[in-house]
Design a protein around this motif. Structure first.
Motif, PDB file in Angstrom:
ATOM      1  N   SER A 179      14.036  55.424  47.029  1.00 60.90           N
ATOM      2  CA  SER A 179      12.724  55.704  47.591  1.00 60.90           C
ATOM      3  C   SER A 179      11.587  55.044  46.835  1.00 60.90           C
ATOM      4  O   SER A 179      10.580  54.691  47.434  1.00 60.90           O
ATOM      5  CB  SER A 179      12.506  57.220  47.620  1.00 60.90           C
ATOM      6  OG  SER A 179      12.698  57.775  46.339  1.00 60.90           O
ATOM      7  N   ASN A 197      14.478  60.258  44.728  1.00 59.64           N
ATOM      8  CA  ASN A 197      14.095  61.657  44.534  1.00 59.64           C
ATOM      9  C   ASN A 197      14.249  62.104  43.085  1.00 59.64           C
ATOM     10  O   ASN A 197      14.743  63.190  42.798  1.00 59.64           O
ATOM     11  CB  ASN A 197      14.924  62.572  45.454  1.00 59.64           C
ATOM     12  CG  ASN A 197      14.589  62.368  46.907  1.00 59.64           C
ATOM     13  OD1 ASN A 197      13.456  62.060  47.248  1.00 59.64           O
ATOM     14  ND2 ASN A 197      15.567  62.511  47.773  1.00 59.64           N
ATOM     15  N   LYS A 198      13.823  61.251  42.181  1.00 58.37           N
ATOM     16  CA  LYS A 198      13.882  61.599  40.769  1.00 58.37           C
ATOM     17  C   LYS A 198      12.755  60.873  40.043  1.00 58.37           C
ATOM     18  O   LYS A 198      12.321  59.794  40.459  1.00 58.37           O
ATOM     19  CB  LYS A 198      15.239  61.208  40.171  1.00 58.37           C
ATOM     20  CG  LYS A 198      15.457  61.754  38.760  1.00 58.37           C
ATOM     21  CD  LYS A 198      16.891  61.592  38.319  1.00 58.37           C
ATOM     22  CE  LYS A 198      17.086  62.244  36.955  1.00 58.37           C
ATOM     23  NZ  LYS A 198      18.485  62.163  36.501  1.00 58.37           N
ATOM     24  N   GLN A 248       9.756  61.443  39.972  1.00 53.96           N
ATOM     25  CA  GLN A 248       8.483  61.384  40.671  1.00 53.96           C
ATOM     26  C   GLN A 248       7.487  62.378  40.091  1.00 53.96           C
ATOM     27  O   GLN A 248       6.298  62.335  40.403  1.00 53.96           O
ATOM     28  CB  GLN A 248       8.685  61.641  42.171  1.00 53.96           C
ATOM     29  CG  GLN A 248       9.413  60.505  42.865  1.00 53.96           C
ATOM     30  CD  GLN A 248       9.730  60.804  44.310  1.00 53.96           C
ATOM     31  OE1 GLN A 248      10.878  60.819  44.723  1.00 53.96           O
ATOM     32  NE2 GLN A 248       8.712  61.060  45.109  1.00 53.96           N
ATOM     33  N   THR A 249       7.967  63.280  39.237  1.00 55.02           N
ATOM     34  CA  THR A 249       7.102  64.202  38.505  1.00 55.02           C
ATOM     35  C   THR A 249       7.601  64.264  37.063  1.00 55.02           C
ATOM     36  O   THR A 249       8.797  64.129  36.787  1.00 55.02           O
ATOM     37  CB  THR A 249       7.136  65.621  39.110  1.00 55.02           C
ATOM     38  OG1 THR A 249       8.465  66.153  39.019  1.00 55.02           O
ATOM     39  CG2 THR A 249       6.712  65.595  40.569  1.00 55.02           C
ATOM     40  N   LEU A 258       5.378  59.793  51.707  1.00 56.37           N
ATOM     41  CA  LEU A 258       4.787  60.643  50.690  1.00 56.37           C
ATOM     42  C   LEU A 258       3.595  61.372  51.296  1.00 56.37           C
ATOM     43  O   LEU A 258       2.854  60.805  52.100  1.00 56.37           O
ATOM     44  CB  LEU A 258       4.315  59.824  49.480  1.00 56.37           C
ATOM     45  CG  LEU A 258       5.376  59.063  48.681  1.00 56.37           C
ATOM     46  CD1 LEU A 258       4.710  58.203  47.613  1.00 56.37           C
ATOM     47  CD2 LEU A 258       6.361  60.026  48.038  1.00 56.37           C
ATOM     48  N   ILE A 298       0.822  66.950  47.507  1.00 59.39           N
ATOM     49  CA  ILE A 298       0.973  66.917  46.056  1.00 59.39           C
ATOM     50  C   ILE A 298       2.057  65.933  45.627  1.00 59.39           C
ATOM     51  O   ILE A 298       1.991  65.344  44.542  1.00 59.39           O
ATOM     52  CB  ILE A 298       1.296  68.352  45.530  1.00 59.39           C
ATOM     53  CG1 ILE A 298       1.337  68.372  44.000  1.00 59.39           C
ATOM     54  CG2 ILE A 298       2.608  68.851  46.120  1.00 59.39           C
ATOM     55  CD1 ILE A 298       0.025  67.997  43.353  1.00 59.39           C
ATOM     56  N   GLN A 299       3.074  65.718  46.479  1.00 58.78           N
ATOM     57  CA  GLN A 299       4.131  64.766  46.133  1.00 58.78           C
ATOM     58  C   GLN A 299       3.573  63.348  46.005  1.00 58.78           C
ATOM     59  O   GLN A 299       3.960  62.598  45.110  1.00 58.78           O
ATOM     60  CB  GLN A 299       5.238  64.802  47.187  1.00 58.78           C
ATOM     61  CG  GLN A 299       6.434  63.938  46.835  1.00 58.78           C
ATOM     62  CD  GLN A 299       7.429  63.852  47.970  1.00 58.78           C
ATOM     63  OE1 GLN A 299       7.086  63.475  49.084  1.00 58.78           O
ATOM     64  NE2 GLN A 299       8.675  64.226  47.699  1.00 58.78           N
ATOM     65  N   ALA A 300       2.657  62.980  46.881  1.00 54.54           N
ATOM     66  CA  ALA A 300       2.035  61.659  46.799  1.00 54.54           C
ATOM     67  C   ALA A 300       1.234  61.521  45.514  1.00 54.54           C
ATOM     68  O   ALA A 300       1.306  60.504  44.817  1.00 54.54           O
ATOM     69  CB  ALA A 300       1.146  61.417  48.013  1.00 54.54           C
ATOM     70  N   GLN A 331       1.564  63.239  42.664  1.00 55.50           N
ATOM     71  CA  GLN A 331       2.430  63.239  41.486  1.00 55.50           C
ATOM     72  C   GLN A 331       3.189  61.926  41.340  1.00 55.50           C
ATOM     73  O   GLN A 331       3.350  61.414  40.228  1.00 55.50           O
ATOM     74  CB  GLN A 331       3.415  64.418  41.584  1.00 55.50           C
ATOM     75  CG  GLN A 331       2.748  65.770  41.418  1.00 55.50           C
ATOM     76  CD  GLN A 331       3.731  66.912  41.584  1.00 55.50           C
ATOM     77  OE1 GLN A 331       4.673  66.831  42.370  1.00 55.50           O
ATOM     78  NE2 GLN A 331       3.532  67.986  40.855  1.00 55.50           N
ATOM     79  N   THR A 332       3.647  61.375  42.444  1.00 58.47           N
ATOM     80  CA  THR A 332       4.429  60.133  42.372  1.00 58.47           C
ATOM     81  C   THR A 332       3.560  58.966  41.918  1.00 58.47           C
ATOM     82  O   THR A 332       3.905  58.252  40.960  1.00 58.47           O
ATOM     83  CB  THR A 332       5.057  59.820  43.731  1.00 58.47           C
ATOM     84  OG1 THR A 332       5.916  60.899  44.122  1.00 58.47           O
ATOM     85  CG2 THR A 332       5.875  58.531  43.667  1.00 58.47           C
ATOM     86  N   ARG A 375      13.645  75.899  48.033  1.00 55.98           N
ATOM     87  CA  ARG A 375      12.314  75.351  47.741  1.00 55.98           C
ATOM     88  C   ARG A 375      11.445  76.347  46.981  1.00 55.98           C
ATOM     89  O   ARG A 375      10.748  75.974  46.028  1.00 55.98           O
ATOM     90  CB  ARG A 375      11.634  74.943  49.053  1.00 55.98           C
ATOM     91  CG  ARG A 375      12.287  73.770  49.762  1.00 55.98           C
ATOM     92  CD  ARG A 375      11.445  73.288  50.929  1.00 55.98           C
ATOM     93  NE  ARG A 375      11.276  74.303  51.951  1.00 55.98           N
ATOM     94  CZ  ARG A 375      12.116  74.497  52.962  1.00 55.98           C
ATOM     95  NH1 ARG A 375      13.206  73.750  53.068  1.00 55.98           N
ATOM     96  NH2 ARG A 375      11.890  75.437  53.874  1.00 55.98           N
TER      97      ARG A 375
END
Length: 439
Positions: free
Chosen positions: A5, A71-72, A74-75, A91, A94-96, A98-99, A238
């Motif tokens: 990714s 999937n690793k 990224q934070t 993305l 918050i994922q966007a 943090q990445t 989750r």
């Protein structure tokens, strides 16, 4: 061996003696085409120079400049040498933040950073950052006891027992266990649930043929219950993964179920067949990059962002699943068509095109006499798609013109109809109904 990714690119510094890469992902990947044994981060085929070191430490060495991750990292990945990122996945939120923030560490000689994003729009990324740029308020607090409530609901479902949970966890925690041990531990649960869904599915089909409304409803309810059970397990995973970073639950049964559900969820496909596209014969002949100019992305916003807490996980319904399915269909159609309203796209492909194809006696006979995989190879599918596109050209001229002028669009329509559109299943139902009426 799967899709990576994000690719991190490191600042090469004063010299670039070598340009080796590292591959990072969690767990195991079982790919028989690439090798007989499952692959991990430590596999020599993927990271031959790792030699037992942690990937974070190995990446500091001068010979490594590229890190492929799935999937690793990224934070929480603090590597100040990172200066570039290639993004090939969706993305948001918050994922966007943090990445992309993996790049914001300073380092002597590091005077610029860049992101090459193949998937996300600048508006989506701007929206994600605006939420956290100035001030974000919590609308309420998240109750840590929600984990216990959801665990109680899942335990009460009766689809598993504590012995089965412990059996899987024991294998999971055993450093000497193999993939086969894990399969042996979890498969009795998987097999029982898949058979229960299949039996309900068959019961519903027979009840529909007999026009038995009550039995049809009971069978559908059983199928829905199993799907919601899987969704609730996903909600638990989750929620626990998030709250366990804040609260010390001190409860091994909660942790055990987290491990058990993570292994069980991917096995429960419940009538969904994974659709794959063969890309082995595709060759890249040329590409073109065109500048669309620069645009300001102002982070300041007059509206204050409000962050919502977790509330009542596991209380969803199948409407949530249907919304997610609709979103997946729209996302795929947006990749195929340009400049057309989303609802028109769905109505065109899932309504007009699919409706025309369901009328084809040729396709009905092929669906009745072939497996889904065999049916997907029929050349008549694309022919019927072309016919349906032409028939719909009067009412949907823009969409039909795009489909007529692009084989990629027609292949995409075929992929959608065979996947989310369940064309094969619909043709078989029509054939079975016709046979029943004749009999």
């Amino acid at each position: 061996m799967g899709q990576f990714s994000v690719i991190f690119s490191r600042n090469p510094g004063s010299a670039l003696s070598a340009n080796q890469h590292l591959v990072a992902f969690s767990g195991e990947v079982d790919d028989k085409e690439s090798g007989p044994d499952p692959f991990t981060e430590t596999s020599k085929e993927l990271n031959p120079g790792l030699n037992g070191r942690d990937i974070r430490e190995a990446f500091k060495l001068p010979e490594y400049h590229v890190l492929l991750v799935a999937n690793k990292f990224q934070t929480g990945f603090d590597q100040p040498l990172l200066c570039g990122m290639y993004v090939d996945r969706r993305l948001a939120g918050i994922q966007a933040v943090q990445t992309l923030s993996r790049l914001n560490r300073s380092y002597p000689g590091k005077d610029t950073t860049y992101v090459l994003d193949f998937v996300n729009s600048s508006d989506d990324i701007l929206k994600a950052f605006q939420t956290y740029y100035e001030t974000a308020h919590l609308a309420n607090v998240t109750d840590p006891n929600l984990v216990f409530d959801l665990r109680a609901k899942l335990d009460a479902s009766g689809y598993y027992d504590s012995f089965e949970v412990d059996r899987v966890v024991k294998v999971e925690l055993d450093p000497l266990s193999k993939q086969g041990d894990l399969i042996a531990a979890i498969w009795p649960v998987v097999d029982r649930l898949l058979k229960s869904y299949k039996a309900a599915q068959e019961c519903r089909k027979i009840a529909l043929a007999k026009d038995d409304a009550q039995t049809t409803k009971d069978a559908q309810d059983e199928m829905n219950a199993l799907i919601l059970f899987r969704n609730d397990m996903g909600a638990f995973v989750r929620l626990y993964a998030f709250l366990a970073q804040i609260f010390d639950y001190g409860n091994t049964d909660i942790e055990k179920r987290y491990m058990f559900y993570r292994r069980l969820i991917p096995q429960l496909e419940f009538g969904c067949e994974r659709e794959t596209v063969d890309l082995s014969q595709i060759k890249l002949t040329h590409h073109k990059l065109s500048s669309k100019g620069q645009r300001p992305l102002a982070l300041s916003s007059s509206e204050e962002a409000t962050l919502k807490p977790y509330t009542a996980p596991g209380s969803g319904s199948l409407q949530d699943k249907e919304k997610a399915l609709f979103a997946q269909i729209v996302e795929r159609l947006n990749d195929l068509f340009q400049g057309v309203d989303e609802e028109d796209q769905v109505r065109y492909v899932m309504g007009d095109i699919k409706g025309q194809m369901l009328k084809s006696e040729t396709l009905v006979q092929q669906a009745m006499n072939n497996t889904k995989e065999q049916f997907a190879n029929s050349p008549d599918i694309l022919t019927k798609i072309m016919d349906a596109v032409i028939d719909a050209s009067d009412s949907h001229s823009s969409l039909s013109n795009q489909a007529l002028g692009s084989s990629r669009v027609r292949e995409g329509i075929k992929e959608l109809l065979l996947g989310h559109g369940q064309l094969w299943e619909g043709l078989r139902q029509r054939g079975e109904a016709s046979d029943h009426q004749t009999g």
